[in-house]
Design a protein around this motif. Sequence first.
Motif, short mmCIF file in Angstrom:
data_model
loop_
_atom_site.label_atom_id
_atom_site.label_comp_id
_atom_site.label_asym_id
_atom_site.label_seq_id
_atom_site.Cartn_x
_atom_site.Cartn_y
_atom_site.Cartn_z
N PHE A 310 0.90 -1.22 0.00
CA PHE A 310 0.05 0.04 0.10
C PHE A 310 0.86 1.23 -0.14
N HIS A 312 1.33 5.44 0.47
CA HIS A 312 0.95 6.40 1.58
C HIS A 312 -0.43 6.94 1.57
N GLN A 314 -2.94 5.07 -0.13
CA GLN A 314 -3.91 4.19 0.38
C GLN A 314 -3.98 3.81 1.84
N VAL A 315 -2.89 4.11 2.44
CA VAL A 315 -2.97 3.91 4.13
C VAL A 315 -3.91 4.85 4.54
N GLN A 316 -3.53 6.48 3.89
CA GLN A 316 -4.69 7.34 4.26
C GLN A 316 -6.09 6.86 4.12
N THR A 319 -7.15 4.35 6.61
CA THR A 319 -7.56 4.87 8.05
C THR A 319 -8.79 5.46 7.99
N GLU A 331 1.22 8.59 10.51
CA GLU A 331 0.99 7.76 9.41
C GLU A 331 2.18 7.23 8.99
N MET A 335 3.86 3.51 9.07
CA MET A 335 4.07 2.78 7.85
C MET A 335 5.74 2.41 7.75
N GLY A 340 4.03 -1.21 3.85
CA GLY A 340 2.57 -1.12 3.34
C GLY A 340 2.12 -2.36 3.38
N LEU A 345 -0.89 -3.68 8.48
CA LEU A 345 -1.58 -2.48 8.69
C LEU A 345 -3.09 -2.50 8.97
N LYS A 346 -3.85 -3.49 8.53
CA LYS A 346 -5.11 -3.52 9.09
C LYS A 346 -5.20 -4.19 10.36
#
Length: 448
Positions: A310, A312, A314-316, A319, A331, A335, A340, A345-346
């Motif tokens: 993922f 940055h 996609q991480v945003q 969230t 974030e 990371m 990623g 992350l999940k």
Amino acid sequence: MIENNHKKPKRRRGVILTEIGLEKLHKAKVEAEYAENQGKRYTLEDLSEKTGLAINTLMKVFACESKVDKQTLKHCFKAFQLKLCDDDFFYPQISPVEESSLTLSPELELPEGQVPLNSQFYLERSPIEEECYKAILQPGALIRLKAPRRMGKSSLLARIIEHGSQNNCAAVFLSFQLADTRLFQDLDKFLQWFCANISLNLNIENKVVDYWDDLFGSKISCKIYLEEYILSSLETPFVLGLDDVDLLFQYPDLADNFFGLLRAWHEEGKNKEVWKKLRLIVAHSAEVYIPLNVNHSPFNVGIPINLPMFTHQQVQNLTKIYNLDFSPEQEEKLMYLVGGNPYLLKLALYNISLGKVTLDELLLADTHAVSNIYLDHLQRQLWNLQKQNSGLLNALEKVVFAPKPIELDLVESIRLQSLGLVNFQGNEVVISCSLYQQYFQQYFCSQD
């Protein structure tokens, strides 16, 4: 600042079209097809372009079985010059158990295994999904999905298969994890198991015995079964999704024969109408590190899809799905800890949303502590390394203590990458995230 929404009830979200709303939308779509598309029906790809919605989302809208955001319906209606009214949608009823869970965390789901088709926690990696959805509808298609474990291959594979089903294809999902180990020792038994499972998943009679001929051998018998019994009897295209195919890499003779069959079937699709019905999806975690004849390998034809980590952005987006509000600095720290990696992350966002841990606590946590949310996963990674061979552990030890990327034996590098432990930088590898570096550095130091 992090907003822990577990401290307050969340509102129910998600709506489904009523019969009135569906009929209104369908009528407007037909009118647009005559006015704008010469009377030809819009494909899902056409609708996606017209509405600005993802194909997977459009499938949910028209199926009227899974919830979508109200805003999604507004976008869809607006594309056909319609206004969404109250009688066009409804909020589906939920069970008492679901109702009671809403006060804690109404829509959270444990980030484990395949993400359900109707899940709001599936994050598309555009344009990968769109490319796969288009490809699988092409005659004789072959899609190769590759990514380390827990990167979302099975979730994407399931969605490609579902897209095929929604577009009038027969479809079968088959994981080689389901095969008994003894079958990998015998090509004949393995191919019979393979054919029988396809019959089972298509809900048709198993006639393997009738089509198997010792004189022709198992590969020809398998081909005849697929061609004369399965494909010839189907009036629609046939999507066959094969997951965990890299399990076969441990059995080179079987792999060479079976992968040669896949390549031959793909080539047949260029010449014979019956084989054009077959659409193959092959998912694997590791690069092919066994010798395969370049002309017999399915891994150098078709469409290659490498699932990336993922980004940055996609991480945003992720969230926001979890209703968490992280600063850019937070974030960045998350990371750095897990890279990623979608699963890592999940798992973090899931536990933070439930209030089991804060981001600050997670960043400072001892990776070997019993309370660490990642401990079970980290121990499984260690067990996987120990199970394979001691050389792989030794190779990882070099990586976690190296101040810069290093070059390892190619097969060792590939196997470490398939576990998600390292990333390639040219011919060299580097540890994939700080979490793995912390855990394995501490582990190796404790062994001295």
